[in-house]
Design an enzyme around this catalytic site. Structure first.
Site, PDB file in Angstrom:
ATOM      1  N   GLY A  10      66.236  62.184   6.399  1.00 52.18           N
ATOM      2  CA  GLY A  10      66.673  63.048   5.429  1.00 52.18           C
ATOM      3  C   GLY A  10      66.884  64.179   4.713  1.00 52.18           C
ATOM      4  O   GLY A  10      68.903  64.657   5.412  1.00 52.18           O
ATOM      5  N   ASP A  31      62.554  57.744  11.013  1.00 49.48           N
ATOM      6  CA  ASP A  31      62.202  57.751   9.948  1.00 49.48           C
ATOM      7  C   ASP A  31      61.246  56.631   9.547  1.00 49.48           C
ATOM      8  O   ASP A  31      62.454  55.298   8.876  1.00 49.48           O
ATOM      9  CB  ASP A  31      63.279  57.912   9.007  1.00 49.48           C
ATOM     10  N   LEU A  33      62.083  56.457   5.694  1.00 44.88           N
ATOM     11  CA  LEU A  33      62.774  56.257   4.324  1.00 44.88           C
ATOM     12  C   LEU A  33      61.677  56.180   3.551  1.00 44.88           C
ATOM     13  O   LEU A  33      62.264  55.232   2.314  1.00 44.88           O
ATOM     14  CB  LEU A  33      63.686  54.374   5.265  1.00 44.88           C
ATOM     15  N   ASP A  58      57.044  54.583  10.534  1.00 45.77           N
ATOM     16  CA  ASP A  58      56.143  56.188   9.706  1.00 45.77           C
ATOM     17  C   ASP A  58      56.053  57.161  11.412  1.00 45.77           C
ATOM     18  O   ASP A  58      54.699  56.512  12.666  1.00 45.77           O
ATOM     19  CB  ASP A  58      54.952  54.927   9.081  1.00 45.77           C
ATOM     20  N   SER A 124      58.975  76.403   5.955  1.00 46.80           N
ATOM     21  CA  SER A 124      59.331  76.722   4.616  1.00 46.80           C
ATOM     22  C   SER A 124      59.001  78.218   3.562  1.00 46.80           C
ATOM     23  O   SER A 124      58.363  79.149   4.851  1.00 46.80           O
ATOM     24  CB  SER A 124      59.116  75.890   3.793  1.00 46.80           C
ATOM     25  N   TYR A 149      51.812  71.059  -0.574  1.00 44.89           N
ATOM     26  CA  TYR A 149      52.318  71.299   0.071  1.00 44.89           C
ATOM     27  C   TYR A 149      52.891  72.807   0.853  1.00 44.89           C
ATOM     28  O   TYR A 149      52.766  72.320   2.010  1.00 44.89           O
ATOM     29  CB  TYR A 149      54.051  71.050  -0.385  1.00 44.89           C
ATOM     30  N   LYS A 153      52.292  73.468   6.089  1.00 44.40           N
ATOM     31  CA  LYS A 153      53.319  74.076   6.327  1.00 44.40           C
ATOM     32  C   LYS A 153      53.036  75.002   7.377  1.00 44.40           C
ATOM     33  O   LYS A 153      52.833  75.381   8.437  1.00 44.40           O
ATOM     34  CB  LYS A 153      54.547  74.314   5.994  1.00 44.40           C
ATOM     35  N   TYR A 177      62.635  77.838   5.638  1.00 47.37           N
ATOM     36  CA  TYR A 177      63.546  77.651   5.171  1.00 47.37           C
ATOM     37  C   TYR A 177      63.340  77.966   4.185  1.00 47.37           C
ATOM     38  O   TYR A 177      62.219  78.660   3.279  1.00 47.37           O
ATOM     39  CB  TYR A 177      64.074  76.174   5.233  1.00 47.37           C
ATOM     40  N   ASN A 199      64.604  70.321  -7.923  1.00 46.07           N
ATOM     41  CA  ASN A 199      64.566  71.352  -7.138  1.00 46.07           C
ATOM     42  C   ASN A 199      66.247  71.568  -8.608  1.00 46.07           C
ATOM     43  O   ASN A 199      67.042  70.661  -8.835  1.00 46.07           O
ATOM     44  CB  ASN A 199      65.345  71.120  -6.186  1.00 46.07           C
ATOM     45  N   ARG A 231      66.408  84.150  -5.736  1.00 40.09           N
ATOM     46  CA  ARG A 231      66.449  82.719  -4.417  1.00 40.09           C
ATOM     47  C   ARG A 231      67.489  83.218  -3.566  1.00 40.09           C
ATOM     48  O   ARG A 231      68.407  82.973  -3.985  1.00 40.09           O
ATOM     49  CB  ARG A 231      65.705  81.231  -4.826  1.00 40.09           C
ATOM     50  N   ASP A 295      56.259  79.849 -10.222  1.00 34.14           N
ATOM     51  CA  ASP A 295      57.588  80.358  -9.765  1.00 34.14           C
ATOM     52  C   ASP A 295      57.216  81.782  -9.409  1.00 34.14           C
ATOM     53  O   ASP A 295      56.483  82.825 -10.138  1.00 34.14           O
ATOM     54  CB  ASP A 295      58.247  79.772 -10.752  1.00 34.14           C
TER      55      ASP A 295
END
Ligand code: WQD
Length: 335
Positions: A10, A31, A33, A58, A124, A149, A153, A177, A199, A231, A295
């Site tokens: 990725g 991965d 893919l 997987d 994240s 999502y 995390k 991140y 994004n 950001r 946002d």
């Protein structure tokens, strides 16, 4: 070290594999893919001058993982594999919970069977939720997400903390991140999402390339200097180097440690657009449109802990992030 990199084909995973190989580690990629091109392991090898071992599997497939751990004495794992589109997670929450949580539990169970107790997890800044003041610090409450999502995390961070509490030899670094952008300076690796990018930077690059007609800036009436959201953008190569420092740290520090990876400063949407044009000479036509649900006006890191514990700071400039993004996008268009 022998490092298993799940999701290593990725965007962030592939850049991290290059840094690991260049630092002399053996890299084994697992991965499926589902969100990466089959030629990425080969591109990693061309850049790094050494090839990763690649398994198209997987991470939820326990027998396939066992085969990897039987074949290689894995010293540590960097766990990127997971779905990561915020909007899609709202439309298909069960797909996200099933995939992201199942893959992590399966991975941890197989690591346990083979005595592997060191993991770096791709977390994240979204775990800070909507209620913390910026700059975000790791000791702030991180217990409310604003989308499935983000909840995956948060849940995986908790799973790793609980495992560290149960096993004093277990070592986990939870890397939070902020906004990774940019591409490898060779132009061989970059952020190349399927379909219309969610994004900002990949969208800007495709407008600059003429693939998309214009950028819609989601909101120009926020309480920020130019009315657009701020950001903490950091170069993906800086982020990759943060993982190298994190596996070294994790190897000798039991417990579960959350660490921000960001520059420590905020950049607005319009600042990024103008920086992109300055860095590349490419115009980016845009219109100011309505705000996007979910946002936050301002998100950026307190980057002090990464410097103190990992000796890591983001070094590349916004201009380099823009230039490398353009270099990759303009080559990607010709692939
Ligand atoms: C950045 C800014 C948008 C697109 C997301 C995830 C986060 C992390 C990084 C995984 C915002 C604006 C965007 C566009 C725009 N991913 N924008 N027009 O939302 O900060 O973070 O990606 O860990 O978890 O939430 O990143 O790039 O989507 O948006 O104006 O076409 O650009 O409103 O202010 P975001 P982003």
């Amino acid at each position: 070290m022998n490092v298993l990199v799940t999701g290593g084909a990725g965007y962030i995973g592939s850049h991290t594999c290059v840094e690991l190989l260049q630092a002399g580690h053996r890299v084994i990629i697992a991965d499926n893919l589902s969100n990466a091109s089959a030629d990425v392991p080969e591109r990693i090898a061309v850049i790094a001058g050494a090839a990763p071992v690649f398994y198209q599997v997987d991470v939820r497939d326990k027998d396939a993982l066992r085969e990897i751990f039987r074949a290689y004495a894995i010293d540590s794992v960097i766990h990127f594999a997971g779905f990561k589109a915020v909007g899609e997670s709202c439309r298909e929450p069960l797909k996200y919970y099933r995939n992201n949580i199942d893959s992590t539990l399966t991975l941890l169970e197989v690591m346990g069977e083979f005595g592997c107790k060191t993991i770096v997890f791709s977390s994240s800044a979204t775990v800070y939720g909507p209620n913390n003041p910026v700059p975000y610090r790791e000791d702030m409450p991180a217990n409310v997400a604003t989308n499935p999502y983000g909840w995956t995390k948060l849940m995986i961070e908790q799973i790793l903390r609980d495992q560290a509490s149960a096993d004093p030899e277990f070592r986990a670094v939870l890397l939070r991140y902020f906004n990774p952008i940019g591409a490898h300076p060779t132009g061989l690796l970059g952020d190349d999402p399927n379909g219309i990018p969610n994004n900002l930077m990949p969208y800007v690059a495709r407008v600059a390339a003429g693939i998309l007609p214009k950028l819609t800036v989601f909101g120009g009436d926020y309480d920020t200097p130019d009315g657009t959201c701020l950001r903490d953008y950091l170069h993906v190569v800086d982020l990759a180097k943060g993982h190298l420092a994190a596996i070294d740290y994790a190897a000798s520090h039991p417990g579960a440690e959350a660490i921000n990876l960001g520059t420590g400063s905020g950049v607005s949407v319009l600042e990024l657009v103008h920086a992109f044009t300055r860095a590349t000479g490419r115009e980016v036509p845009y219109v100011i449109g309505p705000r996007r649900d979910g946002d936050l006006p301002m998100v950026w890191a307190d980057a002090g802990k990464a410097k103190a514990l990992l000796g890591w700071t983001a070094e590349k400039t916004l201009e380099e992030m823009c230039r490398d993004s353009w270099s990759f996008a303009s080559k990607a268009g010709n692939r």
